[in-house]
Design a protein around this motif. Structure first.
Motif, PDB file in Angstrom:
ATOM      1  N   MET A   1      14.363 -34.816 -23.558  1.00  0.00           N
ATOM      2  CA  MET A   1      14.191 -35.859 -24.399  1.00  0.00           C
ATOM      3  C   MET A   1      12.643 -35.987 -24.910  1.00  0.00           C
ATOM      4  O   MET A   1      12.162 -35.997 -25.920  1.00  0.00           O
ATOM      5  CB  MET A   1      14.916 -37.034 -24.102  1.00  0.00           C
ATOM      6  CG  MET A   1      16.129 -36.959 -24.100  1.00  0.00           C
ATOM      7  SD  MET A   1      17.034 -36.339 -25.736  1.00  0.00           S
ATOM      8  CE  MET A   1      16.860 -37.904 -26.524  1.00  0.00           C
ATOM      9  N   LYS A   2      11.865 -36.332 -23.657  1.00  0.00           N
ATOM     10  CA  LYS A   2      10.440 -36.487 -23.684  1.00  0.00           C
ATOM     11  C   LYS A   2       9.846 -35.249 -24.187  1.00  0.00           C
ATOM     12  O   LYS A   2       8.948 -35.401 -25.417  1.00  0.00           O
ATOM     13  CB  LYS A   2       9.813 -36.866 -22.374  1.00  0.00           C
ATOM     14  CG  LYS A   2       8.300 -37.183 -22.644  1.00  0.00           C
ATOM     15  CD  LYS A   2       7.726 -37.520 -21.173  1.00  0.00           C
ATOM     16  CE  LYS A   2       6.367 -37.725 -20.970  1.00  0.00           C
ATOM     17  NZ  LYS A   2       5.480 -37.026 -21.573  1.00  0.00           N
TER      18      LYS A   2
ATOM     19  N   LYS B   1      20.016 -36.333 -14.741  1.00  0.00           N
ATOM     20  CA  LYS B   1      19.521 -37.440 -15.347  1.00  0.00           C
ATOM     21  C   LYS B   1      18.109 -37.053 -15.417  1.00  0.00           C
ATOM     22  O   LYS B   1      17.483 -37.437 -16.864  1.00  0.00           O
ATOM     23  CB  LYS B   1      19.654 -38.625 -14.769  1.00  0.00           C
ATOM     24  CG  LYS B   1      19.074 -39.886 -15.689  1.00  0.00           C
ATOM     25  CD  LYS B   1      19.257 -41.242 -14.841  1.00  0.00           C
ATOM     26  CE  LYS B   1      18.584 -42.246 -15.296  1.00  0.00           C
ATOM     27  NZ  LYS B   1      18.110 -43.317 -14.579  1.00  0.00           N
ATOM     28  N   ALA B   2      17.391 -36.840 -14.721  1.00  0.00           N
ATOM     29  CA  ALA B   2      16.128 -36.294 -14.793  1.00  0.00           C
ATOM     30  C   ALA B   2      15.597 -35.153 -15.675  1.00  0.00           C
ATOM     31  O   ALA B   2      14.747 -35.271 -16.270  1.00  0.00           O
ATOM     32  CB  ALA B   2      15.393 -36.070 -13.269  1.00  0.00           C
TER      33      ALA B   2
ATOM     34  N   TYR C   1      17.605 -34.329 -18.219  1.00  0.00           N
ATOM     35  CA  TYR C   1      17.701 -34.883 -19.469  1.00  0.00           C
ATOM     36  C   TYR C   1      16.838 -35.585 -19.999  1.00  0.00           C
ATOM     37  O   TYR C   1      16.380 -35.347 -21.351  1.00  0.00           O
ATOM     38  CB  TYR C   1      19.019 -35.459 -19.598  1.00  0.00           C
ATOM     39  CG  TYR C   1      19.567 -35.717 -20.956  1.00  0.00           C
ATOM     40  CD1 TYR C   1      20.342 -34.808 -21.569  1.00  0.00           C
ATOM     41  CD2 TYR C   1      19.203 -36.868 -21.311  1.00  0.00           C
ATOM     42  CE1 TYR C   1      20.764 -35.098 -22.877  1.00  0.00           C
ATOM     43  CE2 TYR C   1      19.716 -37.236 -22.862  1.00  0.00           C
ATOM     44  CZ  TYR C   1      20.408 -36.145 -23.577  1.00  0.00           C
ATOM     45  OH  TYR C   1      20.911 -36.515 -24.730  1.00  0.00           O
ATOM     46  N   GLU C   2      15.957 -36.521 -19.247  1.00  0.00           N
ATOM     47  CA  GLU C   2      14.921 -37.281 -19.799  1.00  0.00           C
ATOM     48  C   GLU C   2      13.651 -36.313 -19.879  1.00  0.00           C
ATOM     49  O   GLU C   2      13.064 -36.735 -20.882  1.00  0.00           O
ATOM     50  CB  GLU C   2      14.402 -38.241 -18.565  1.00  0.00           C
ATOM     51  CG  GLU C   2      15.454 -39.567 -18.427  1.00  0.00           C
ATOM     52  CD  GLU C   2      15.327 -40.390 -17.263  1.00  0.00           C
ATOM     53  OE1 GLU C   2      14.579 -40.046 -16.543  1.00  0.00           O
ATOM     54  OE2 GLU C   2      16.287 -41.194 -17.299  1.00  0.00           O
ATOM     55  N   ASP C   3      13.420 -35.583 -18.978  1.00  0.00           N
ATOM     56  CA  ASP C   3      12.250 -34.466 -19.231  1.00  0.00           C
ATOM     57  C   ASP C   3      12.521 -33.732 -20.754  1.00  0.00           C
ATOM     58  O   ASP C   3      11.724 -33.513 -21.462  1.00  0.00           O
ATOM     59  CB  ASP C   3      12.285 -33.448 -18.129  1.00  0.00           C
ATOM     60  CG  ASP C   3      11.506 -33.880 -17.039  1.00  0.00           C
ATOM     61  OD1 ASP C   3      11.089 -35.100 -17.131  1.00  0.00           O
ATOM     62  OD2 ASP C   3      11.268 -33.387 -16.148  1.00  0.00           O
TER      63      ASP C   3
ATOM     64  N   TYR D   1      15.401 -27.678 -20.624  1.00  0.00           N
ATOM     65  CA  TYR D   1      15.898 -28.671 -19.835  1.00  0.00           C
ATOM     66  C   TYR D   1      17.249 -28.988 -20.139  1.00  0.00           C
ATOM     67  O   TYR D   1      18.049 -29.358 -18.998  1.00  0.00           O
ATOM     68  CB  TYR D   1      14.934 -30.033 -19.666  1.00  0.00           C
ATOM     69  CG  TYR D   1      13.666 -29.608 -19.393  1.00  0.00           C
ATOM     70  CD1 TYR D   1      13.288 -29.164 -18.182  1.00  0.00           C
ATOM     71  CD2 TYR D   1      12.302 -30.164 -20.326  1.00  0.00           C
ATOM     72  CE1 TYR D   1      11.991 -28.867 -17.762  1.00  0.00           C
ATOM     73  CE2 TYR D   1      11.225 -29.977 -19.727  1.00  0.00           C
ATOM     74  CZ  TYR D   1      10.932 -29.146 -18.463  1.00  0.00           C
ATOM     75  OH  TYR D   1       9.645 -28.907 -18.377  1.00  0.00           O
TER      76      TYR D   1
END
Length: 162
Positions: free
Chosen positions: A99-100, A92-93, A95-97, A47
């Motif tokens: 990180m999670k 942003k979406a 990057y958040e995926d 991602y």
């Protein structure tokens, strides 16, 4: 690494509209830890790279917009701003995926490795901080620290499953 050609006409789902590429297919929970490591189930998620590609595609699209623009100030044009807004939202979406997914994979890897070799999680974190190899190398390193022959260990586990 240069960004690949931007995919188009992919079926979008309302749940993951920001993803343009297929995700990694993990092995089932019954698979051995070593097989999962070799399959890449605990590796760095894609991602983050895809998020960087989104920014590169945004720059290319903006450059194309500037070349075709006929007005005075392209930066105040709503279409130019919209290109960046869409790309940043997708970035942003992704990057958040990333990180999670990274957190979940590392936590799952630590838990399974500690369970497999009956190892303390605190001790494993200390080893991981100093270790510089791949996840497979770490697997063999922890097995070596515990005094376990991995080939024999895996054969015994497979026999016990049948």
């Amino acid at each position: 690494m240069k960004a690949p050609k931007k995919p188009i006409h992919r079926k979008r789902t309302p749940f993951y509209w920001w993803r343009r590429f297929r995700i990694h297919k993990s092995l089932p929970y019954k698979a051995t830890l070593l097989d999962k490591i070799r399959n890449g189930d605990f590796e760095y998620p894609e991602y983050f790279q895809q998020a960087e590609w989104e920014l590169e595609w945004m720059r290319q699209e903006q450059k194309e917009f500037i070349n075709n623009y006929n007005g005075d100030n392209y930066e105040s044009d709503i279409l130019y701003i919209d290109i960046e807004r869409r790309a940043r939202k997708r970035w942003k979406a992704l990057y958040e995926d990333g990180m999670k997914t990274e957190f979940d994979r590392m936590d799952d890897f630590k838990t399974k490795l500690c369970k497999e070799f009956k190892f303390s999680k605190d001790k494993l974190v200390d080893i991981m901080d100093e270790f510089g190899g791949t996840t497979e190398d770490l697997y063999f390193h922890v097995a070596d620290l515990q005094g376990i022959n991995v080939d024999t260990f895996n054969r015994i586990k497979k026999i016990g499953r049948y």
